[in-house]
Motif scaffolding. Structure first.
Motif, short mmCIF file in Angstrom:
data_model
loop_
_atom_site.label_atom_id
_atom_site.label_comp_id
_atom_site.label_asym_id
_atom_site.label_seq_id
_atom_site.Cartn_x
_atom_site.Cartn_y
_atom_site.Cartn_z
N MET A 296 0.91 -1.20 -0.09
CA MET A 296 -0.03 -0.28 -0.08
C MET A 296 0.87 1.15 0.06
O MET A 296 0.35 2.37 0.25
CB MET A 296 -0.82 0.12 1.19
CG MET A 296 -1.88 -1.14 1.29
SD MET A 296 -2.63 -1.32 -0.44
CE MET A 296 -3.90 0.04 -0.47
N GLY A 297 2.01 0.99 -0.37
CA GLY A 297 3.00 2.15 -0.29
C GLY A 297 4.24 2.40 0.70
O GLY A 297 3.72 2.86 1.82
N GLN A 298 5.09 1.57 0.60
CA GLN A 298 6.15 1.62 1.59
C GLN A 298 7.31 2.28 1.16
O GLN A 298 7.97 3.17 1.83
CB GLN A 298 6.28 0.13 2.09
CG GLN A 298 5.04 -0.38 2.70
CD GLN A 298 5.37 -1.77 3.44
OE1 GLN A 298 6.31 -2.16 3.78
NE2 GLN A 298 4.36 -2.41 3.88
N MET A 299 7.97 1.77 -0.09
CA MET A 299 9.10 2.37 -0.49
C MET A 299 9.01 3.82 -0.79
O MET A 299 10.01 4.74 -0.79
CB MET A 299 9.85 1.51 -1.79
CG MET A 299 11.07 1.95 -2.11
SD MET A 299 11.66 1.05 -3.78
CE MET A 299 10.75 1.91 -4.88
N ILE A 300 7.77 4.18 -1.04
CA ILE A 300 7.48 5.67 -1.50
C ILE A 300 7.90 6.48 -0.42
O ILE A 300 8.43 7.63 -0.86
CB ILE A 300 5.91 5.87 -1.80
CG1 ILE A 300 5.69 6.96 -2.45
CG2 ILE A 300 5.08 5.62 -0.39
CD1 ILE A 300 4.31 7.25 -2.92
N GLU A 301 7.91 5.95 0.69
CA GLU A 301 8.61 6.73 1.77
C GLU A 301 10.22 7.04 1.39
O GLU A 301 10.65 8.15 1.81
CB GLU A 301 8.59 6.30 3.49
CG GLU A 301 7.04 6.14 3.60
CD GLU A 301 6.86 5.92 5.11
OE1 GLU A 301 7.75 5.75 5.65
OE2 GLU A 301 5.65 5.41 5.53
N ASP A 302 10.93 6.22 1.11
CA ASP A 302 12.50 6.34 0.84
C ASP A 302 12.53 7.21 -0.79
O ASP A 302 13.46 8.19 -0.59
CB ASP A 302 13.28 5.24 0.68
CG ASP A 302 13.44 4.68 2.07
OD1 ASP A 302 13.71 5.38 2.75
OD2 ASP A 302 13.49 3.30 2.21
N VAL A 303 11.58 7.02 -1.47
CA VAL A 303 11.72 7.82 -2.75
C VAL A 303 11.34 9.26 -2.50
O VAL A 303 11.93 10.39 -3.02
CB VAL A 303 10.51 7.40 -3.77
CG1 VAL A 303 10.35 8.21 -5.03
CG2 VAL A 303 10.81 5.96 -4.18
N LYS A 304 10.40 9.55 -1.51
CA LYS A 304 9.99 10.89 -1.14
C LYS A 304 11.25 11.42 -0.35
O LYS A 304 11.56 12.83 -0.74
CB LYS A 304 8.92 11.02 -0.05
CG LYS A 304 7.58 10.99 -0.80
CD LYS A 304 6.34 10.71 0.35
CE LYS A 304 5.08 10.52 -0.31
NZ LYS A 304 4.06 10.23 0.62
N LEU A 305 11.82 10.86 0.29
CA LEU A 305 13.21 11.23 1.10
C LEU A 305 14.26 11.60 -0.08
O LEU A 305 15.04 12.48 0.20
CB LEU A 305 13.73 10.14 1.94
CG LEU A 305 13.12 10.16 3.29
CD1 LEU A 305 13.63 9.08 4.07
CD2 LEU A 305 13.38 11.53 4.30
N ALA A 306 14.25 10.78 -1.03
CA ALA A 306 15.11 11.06 -2.03
C ALA A 306 15.08 12.23 -2.74
O ALA A 306 16.08 13.18 -3.13
CB ALA A 306 15.15 9.93 -3.22
N GLY A 307 13.84 12.52 -2.81
CA GLY A 307 13.34 13.73 -3.87
C GLY A 307 13.20 15.09 -2.92
O GLY A 307 13.38 15.93 -3.49
N LEU A 308 12.84 14.86 -1.69
CA LEU A 308 12.75 16.00 -0.75
C LEU A 308 11.77 17.02 -1.49
O LEU A 308 12.02 18.23 -1.48
CB LEU A 308 14.01 16.39 -0.25
CG LEU A 308 14.92 15.64 0.66
CD1 LEU A 308 16.26 16.30 0.76
CD2 LEU A 308 14.21 15.46 1.87
N GLY A 309 10.82 16.52 -1.97
CA GLY A 309 9.56 17.39 -2.55
C GLY A 309 10.03 18.13 -3.87
O GLY A 309 9.09 18.79 -4.49
N ALA A 310 10.98 17.77 -4.60
CA ALA A 310 11.55 18.33 -5.74
C ALA A 310 10.52 17.88 -7.02
O ALA A 310 10.43 18.58 -7.82
CB ALA A 310 13.00 17.78 -6.40
N ARG A 311 9.88 16.75 -6.73
CA ARG A 311 8.80 16.44 -7.71
C ARG A 311 7.78 15.47 -7.23
O ARG A 311 7.76 14.99 -6.01
CB ARG A 311 9.66 14.91 -8.53
CG ARG A 311 10.68 15.53 -9.55
CD ARG A 311 10.27 16.41 -10.75
NE ARG A 311 11.42 16.80 -11.68
CZ ARG A 311 12.10 17.99 -11.25
NH1 ARG A 311 11.92 18.62 -10.25
NH2 ARG A 311 13.07 17.97 -12.23
#
Lengths: 255, 185, 358
Positions: free
Chosen positions: C309-324
């Motif tokens: 239901m959306g787990q790795m997305i937390e790391d993807v968000k951390l990677a992007g820090l709001g850039a995308r």
């Protein structure tokens, strides 16, 4: 002048943290002496439990593990199966072995894992401050049975030696006591036999050692000894319940 | 070559997973990229069992296929479950010894084979799955006759007495497949 | 070596032997039971030990014991069983023992189901047990990669004295693919370091313990573990960037089998003229944040696809820090997203990326 006492090389020189009157130190010394007498100290790995003897790894002068609560027999299984040349022993209390670690001890025994378990039964949780153990006697007071253990609520105390004796797998299973000098001499002989069976690679070996806990029983050491004899020994009879040569062919051991 | 996706389905125990494995092995030895993905579950026998084999010239992307290009069904429930999913222009092979109904689709090629009957004739009543494999290989030419036959010999190497009957079952299926191709094309 | 067709679970078992691991302790659970079944047959052939434990609790403590006496050792399980190993994982990490654990994930929570899922991402990467510790977590997306990463896992475990988890969904365990192994029949045995309990011949006794009753000692131990993982983070990030060389508007992020299925969607869309990049972390921990960020910044929008239901997305968000902006598409419980569904999600994401000022 005759030397009547000496340190054993099987133990470190650290003073133990055990309470006055407690017999953990006596049992430690038996094992330490046995390691030296059998010449196995340098190939022995011991496993300390969680409970009063959690720090046992500081006192035994051999390689030592500290295991999580109740899992020492599983740790010993992993070590002994992959390094059968090592001598392995677990040193466990009644909460560790007979409560949280019940599955691990039964299955290690039933697989016939070739290590030695020293099970110290003092009928109470010591380290956490005197709560009920699976081996606490009926009517015995503890901090979680303030009115005394009620078998209607908590069941009767578990006799581990007898329980393991019902298993068909060959084993050496015994109960001894450590509360007097005479009993301790006998206890040491039995524990030594357990280690000898392990050295020969014969079978799983288990020695239950009755012990006193004056601090949490709220008794003096002398009173504790009397209580052990009066309350515990009739319920937890001493003896060798099972020897490897007796336990083949479904013979469930002799008392 | 586009991906070839073969879904093989039947009751658990009918051997469709094995047929899939033999097909995947043959394609692998032919230099193709392959994947073999079974359904798995608590029903070890008697339940439905299916496997999807993907054969490709490129590394296989998804091994999980909703719409296969070919479907081999051993029983009615499998036809009911998967019949509608086959791609337009695809192939459905139906074992008539256990499937009484006809496939209603007109946009796919349907081959009817009495796989159970042919297996009995070949001397291996349980080899209907091998007949089905033969039909598919014969019809599609996805792998050569000889390579598929070799896989059967390899699979039964330790139970050599089963080899002749299974090869006979494969031959019977293969001939039926080749005939269908001629008739249909 | 010639390729053979093997189930992922069996291939993982064989890979362990090729890596020199001949000892296994485990408990059956679908969909990983083929690992113990395979090793029960193979390990006696190579002079190793196979023990079917009474539980995952016991199995994980058995590997603690085996690793502690200096032996290379493996256990495998699936999601509910891995939860039961949480206790031992904390002890093993605290004691810095090299072990490899494989999690062939099934749908959860609770008893869940037995079908493929990726619902244990956060457990593996953020919270495998009590206290401050980190696992190295590697996620293969093919049977061959499961083999390669299992072998790599032993290497990393021993190099850093840190537990390593290889994590895949039920598909990886159950599917067969062609696979080749290193030519060595059995890898060389582990040379136990000066920490192993090998018997105190001509040396002082050693102790393996995670008990530090002095607060400052325990703090310092925590600092040590953190520093060690900082080194791991610096040197052991792995990822794959697929179709990322050219221009793209949408970057898909996915791991394991899901990433591979996204590749099919991406290839199909390329034929339609829509270019899509794929970022696949191979080391889920340490997560390749920098590489992920770079791939994100090349595009306009991100679609994260997972079998949860959306787990790795937390790391993807951390990677992007709001850039995308990051969209999510997930299916849990054993429902496998189809390539067609993924394509539709990518198309939708692509359309949003094309809008002005999203």
């Amino acid at each position: 002048m005759k030397k009547v006492f000496a340190f054993t090389d099987g133990l470190t020189r650290l003073p133990t943290h055990y309470c006055p009157g407690c017999t953990h130190g006596v049992i430690h010394r038996m094992i330490g002496e046995i390691m030296v007498e059998l010449g196995i100290r340098e190939r022995t790995v011991g496993i300390a439990p969680v409970g009063c003897s959690v720090l046992a790894y500081k006192y035994f002068n051999c390689d030592m593990f500290e295991a999580s609560h109740g899992r020492a027999p599983a740790v010993a299984t992993g070590a002994k199966r992959t390094r059968p040349d090592l001598m392995l022993f677990t040193y466990q209390g009644d909460g560790d072995l007979a409560s949280i670690g019940m599955a691990e001890i039964i299955h290690a025994a039933n697989r016939g894992e070739k290590f030695t378990t020293i099970f110290v039964n003092n009928a109470i949780y010591g380290m956490t401050g005197g709560q009920m153990a699976p081996t606490t006697m009926p009517r015995q007071r503890s901090t979680t049975t303030p009115a005394g253990r009620d078998p209607a609520e908590c069941g009767f105390p578990i006799r581990m030696a007898e329980l393991l004796t019902t298993l068909t797998t060959p084993a050496f299973i015994a109960r001894v006591s450590s509360h007097t000098a005479a009993q301790s001499v006998r206890a040491k002989k039995v524990i030594k036999e357990a280690f000898e069976h392990q050295m020969a690679g014969t079978c799983f070996t288990f020695v239950e050692v009755l012990s006193i806990c004056p601090t949490n029983w709220g008794l003096s050491p002398k009173e504790s000894n009397r209580w052990l004899e009066r309350e515990m020994m009739p319920y937890y009879p001493l003896g060798v319940f099972k020897r490897p040569q007796e336990s083949t062919g479904g013979d469930h051991g002799k008392h | 070559m586009a991906n070839t996706e073969v879904l093989m389905a039947g009751f658990g125990g009918q051997g469709m997973l094995l047929s899939g494995k033999l097909l995947a092995y043959a394609a692998m030895y032919d230099g193709k990229e392959v994947s073999w993905l079974p359904s798995y579950g608590p029903e070890m026998r008697g339940g439905t069992a299916n496997v999807t084999v993907v054969i490709s010239d490129k590394p296989v992307g998804s091994p999980y296929i909703i719409e296969p290009s070919a479907l081999l069904v051993m029983n009615g429930p499998s036809l009911e479950k998967f019949g509608a999913r086959v791609k337009k222009g695809g192939l459905i092979v139906i074992n008539t010894s256990l499937v009484a109904v006809a496939c209603e689709r007109t946009d796919v090629t349907v081959v009817y084979v009495d796989a159970g009957g042919l297996a009995v004739k070949a001397g291996a009543a349980r080899a209907a799955n091998i007949v089905m494999l033969g039909v598919y290989v014969g019809y599609s030419g996805i792998v050569s006759h000889d390579l598929a036959a070799k896989m059967i010999e390899k699979e039964f190497a330790e139970k050599a007495k089963f080899i002749p009957a299974n090869l006979a079952a494969f031959e019977a299926g293969y001939s039926a497949g080749v005939e269908s191709r001629k008739g249909g094309a | 070596m010639a390729k053979v067709l093997m189930k992922g679970n069996e291939a993982i078992g064989e890979a362990a032997i090729r890596a020199g691991c001949v000892h296994f302790f485990g408990y059956p659970i679908t969909p990983q039971s083929e690992v113990p079944e395979y090793l029960a047959k193979r390990l006696p052939e190579v002079g190793g030990k196979f023990v079917q434990a009474e539980s995952e609790v016991a199995a994980s403590n058995m590997i603690y014991g085996a690793a502690g006496v200096g032996m290379r050792v493996l256990t495998t399980s699936s999601s509910p069983g891995i939860s039961l190993m949480a206790e031992a994982m904390s002890y093993i990490a605290a004691c810095e023992l090299p072990v490899v654990v494989v999690n062939i994930m099934r749908g959860g929570p609770g008893l869940g189901g037995i079908l493929p899922a990726q619902g244990d991402y956060l457990q593996a990467t953020k919270g495998m047990g009590h206290g401050d510790f980190d696992l190295i977590v590697l996620a293969p997306s093919s049977v061959q990669e499961a083999v390669d990463l299992t072998i790599k896992a032993f290497e990393l475990a021993e190099k850093y004295r840190n537990p390593v988890m290889v994590i895949g969904d039920g598909m990886i365990g159950q599917m067969m693919e062609p696979v080749s192994f290193p030519d060595v029949e059995i890898g060389p045995p582990l040379k136990p370091g000066d920490w192993a309990l090998t018997g105190c011949v001509n040396r002082k006794p050693r102790i393996i313990t995670s008990l530090y009753l002095d607060a400052m000692d325990l703090h310092n131990h925590n600092v040590h573990l953190k520093k060690k993982f900082a080194v791991i983070t610096e040197h052991e990030q792995r990822h794959e960037a697929y179709n990322c060389d050219g221009e793209y508007d949408v970057l898909v992020t996915a791991f394991g089998m899901m990433a591979r299925m996204c590749k099919t969607a991406i290839d199909t869309l390329a034929a339609e003229g829509i270019q899509v990049g794929l970022f696949r972390p191979i080391s889920l921990k340490p997560f390749p944040y920098e590489a992920c960020k770079n791939a994100m910044l090349k595009g306009k929008r991100v679609l994260d696809v997972e079998m949860n239901m959306g787990q790795m997305i937390e790391d993807v968000k951390l990677a992007g820090l709001g850039a995308r902006q990051i969209d999510f598409f997930g299916r849990a419980g054993g429902v496998i997203p189809s390539v067609e569904e993924v394509m539709n999600e990518i198309r939708a994401c692509h359309a949003k990326a094309k809008e002005k000022n999203p």
